[in-house]
Motif scaffolding. Structure first.
Motif, PDB file in Angstrom:
ATOM      1  N   ASP A   1      15.410 -15.172   9.458  1.00  0.00           N
ATOM      2  CA  ASP A   1      15.746 -13.998   8.930  1.00  0.00           C
ATOM      3  C   ASP A   1      15.861 -14.184   7.399  1.00  0.00           C
ATOM      4  O   ASP A   1      15.380 -13.510   6.647  1.00  0.00           O
ATOM      5  N   ALA A   2      16.537 -15.353   7.118  1.00  0.00           N
ATOM      6  CA  ALA A   2      16.614 -15.775   5.503  1.00  0.00           C
ATOM      7  C   ALA A   2      15.387 -15.743   4.949  1.00  0.00           C
ATOM      8  O   ALA A   2      14.804 -15.252   3.844  1.00  0.00           O
TER       9      ALA A   2
ATOM     10  N   GLN B   1      12.434 -14.564   5.879  1.00  0.00           N
ATOM     11  CA  GLN B   1      11.934 -13.159   5.851  1.00  0.00           C
ATOM     12  C   GLN B   1      12.610 -12.529   4.480  1.00  0.00           C
ATOM     13  O   GLN B   1      11.739 -11.724   3.759  1.00  0.00           O
ATOM     14  N   GLU B   2      13.764 -12.476   4.389  1.00  0.00           N
ATOM     15  CA  GLU B   2      14.357 -11.846   3.249  1.00  0.00           C
ATOM     16  C   GLU B   2      13.853 -12.591   1.838  1.00  0.00           C
ATOM     17  O   GLU B   2      13.418 -11.697   0.737  1.00  0.00           O
TER      18      GLU B   2
ATOM     19  N   CYS C   1      10.347 -11.031   1.413  1.00  0.00           N
ATOM     20  CA  CYS C   1      10.603  -9.479   0.829  1.00  0.00           C
ATOM     21  C   CYS C   1      10.969  -9.436  -0.514  1.00  0.00           C
ATOM     22  O   CYS C   1      10.414  -8.684  -1.448  1.00  0.00           O
TER      23      CYS C   1
ATOM     24  N   ILE D   1      20.498 -16.658  -1.244  1.00  0.00           N
ATOM     25  CA  ILE D   1      20.655 -16.047   0.068  1.00  0.00           C
ATOM     26  C   ILE D   1      21.659 -17.011   0.964  1.00  0.00           C
ATOM     27  O   ILE D   1      22.534 -16.521   1.625  1.00  0.00           O
TER      28      ILE D   1
END
Lengths: 241, 217
Positions: free
Chosen positions: B75-76, B78-79, B82, B107
């Protein structure tokens, strides 16, 4: 500063502990997820580019409407150029009529659809003066105060682009300011729908979701066939139809 | 930049009637806007693919060693991607890795604040290393050493930890770390010195604890 020797190169317990991390590596699943995230990120980016998207998605209708506007302007301009001028006749620069001018919601102003005949009438080129001794005005076909059509559209795009960039940066106040400036400068804007959608998005991002929903429904009622309906659904968080 | 110079200017043709200027704008600008949007998206995507291809592995390791739970690392990542997509225009060519690592550090810091770490250790614990001994005999020697290392690193403040793992594990130079984390080289050297001292104390504490445990058996 001379760098110290790395602990991992030693032969003691500290090096042994550090070497235990050498095998750290992402799994195949993690790599695939990272690759998939690229498409998601680019897709999200594209959906945020409302101003650019607006120009692209509005191409067909905008072009048709513009051609109509250009036709009107050309007809009128040709008429003014070719019409013989008589003493006591003042040439009035043709007013550009934008039949597709879209008001910003929630002000649903009825939009008249002028015909070439009515336009020619509205831009009558003769205004007889009451006395034959009056001096005729220059026959220039341009009026200094009249905005040039190209500058008008470019300015609209620039202002809405500024609003979009502010939105992307999370600066809703700046976005509202740019949209308000657009509304002031272009009360009968070519990109009125785009401005309205940006305002709704800014309202939603500012946290006033109830107001954003109300505005978006008003927009859909005013423009039932707008290409921005899907975008508004996304802003509202409604499921796709 | 939109080149609105009429084609007739370039070719030395006669000027078209003024009334055609609006049409000219549209024939030039509308396809440009549509084309530039798709071109830009393609450019961003190609750049992101290159960035991910080159840096996903060190980024994953960096996040893992900063203490982000393995289940949260994807998830990190992916962030981070983005953020890189949104900020594409701000990332100077050649500075991609620096941007990615700086974003990863931020993050990881946010996740630590939210408590999304393997073990939440307050910042105040930085000067007082905890006993990181894992204990389970069934762990292999390698896995046990890794668990001890995690424990030692989790007691280390994040700003020290980032410099420590980039120097000791990723084997970056201090100059490279300075660029990656946006720190002055003196700051990097200072943090590395403090991190090593912390690491030294924590490992000594673990060894002492292990010896005590052995003595009790």
């Amino acid at each position: 500063v001379k760098p110290p020797p790395r602990l991992i190169d030693g032969g003691d317990m500290r090096a042994r502990l550090l070497r235990s991390a050498r095998d750290d590596a992402p799994s195949g699943r993690s790599r695939r997820r990272a690759t998939a995230a690229i498409a998601l990120a680019v897709g999200a980016l594209a959906s945020r580019s409302t101003a650019a998207l607006a120009a692209a998605t509005m191409t067909r209708s905008l072009l048709v409407k513009t051609l109509l506007g250009v036709g009107v302007v050309t007809l009128v301009a040709a008429g003014t150029r070719d019409a013989p001028l008589t003493t006591g006749t003042r040439v009035v620069h043709p007013v550009i009529v934008r039949p597709h001018a879209a008001p910003a919601i929630p002000i649903p102003i009825p939009i008249p659809t002028p015909t070439p005949t009515s336009t020619s009438t509205s831009t009558s080129t003769s205004t007889p003066t009451p006395t034959p001794t009056s001096i005729p005005t220059p026959t220039s076909t341009s009026t200094p105060t009249a905005p040039h059509p190209t500058a008008t559209l470019a300015d609209e795009v620039a202002l809405l682009g500024e609003a979009q960039r502010a939105l992307e940066a999370g600066q809703t106040a700046a976005a509202f300011a740019a949209i308000a400036a657009h509304d002031r400068r272009f009360p009968r804007a070519m990109l009125g729908q785009e401005a309205a959608v940006l305002r709704i998005e800014a309202t939603a991002r500012s946290g006033d979701r109830a107001r954003a929903q109300s505005l978006s429904r008003a927009f859909e009622a005013t423009y039932p066939s707008s290409p921005f309906r899907d975008r508004l659904r996304a802003i509202r968080g409604d499921p796709a139809p | 930049v939109i080149n609105l110079t009429p084609r007739s200017h370039v070719l030395g043709e006669a000027q078209p009637p003024r009334g055609n200027s609006l049409l000219r704008l549209f024939t030039l600008s509308v396809p440009f806007v549509a084309r530039s949007r798709s071109d830009r998206a393609s450019e961003v995507e190609a750049r992101l693919r290159q960035m991910v291809s080159q840096h996903v592995e060190p980024l994953w390791r960096f996040l893992r060693r900063l203490g982000v739970r393995e289940g949260d690392i994807d998830d990190a990542l992916q962030e981070i991607i983005c953020v890189a997509a949104r900020r594409d225009a701000d990332i100077e060519p050649g500075k991609e890795k620096s941007f990615l690592f700086g974003t990863a550090f931020r993050i990881a810091s946010e996740l630590r604040r939210k408590g999304a770490y393997r073990h939440e250790v307050p910042e105040e614990a930085g000067g007082d290393p905890q006993d990181p001994a894992p204990g389970p005999d069934e762990l292999t020697e390698q896995a046990q050493a890794r668990a001890v290392l995690d424990g030692v690193l989790e007691g280390m403040p994040l700003d020290l930890r980032a410099v420590f793992i980039l120097y000791e594990l990723e084997e970056h130079t201090m100059s490279e770390i300075s660029g990656l984390l946006g720190l002055a080289q003196g700051t990097v050297a200072s943090r590395l010195r403090r991190a090593r001292a912390h690491f030294e104390l924590a490992v000594a504490a673990w060894q002492g604890s292990s010896i005590r445990k052995e003595g009790m058996r």
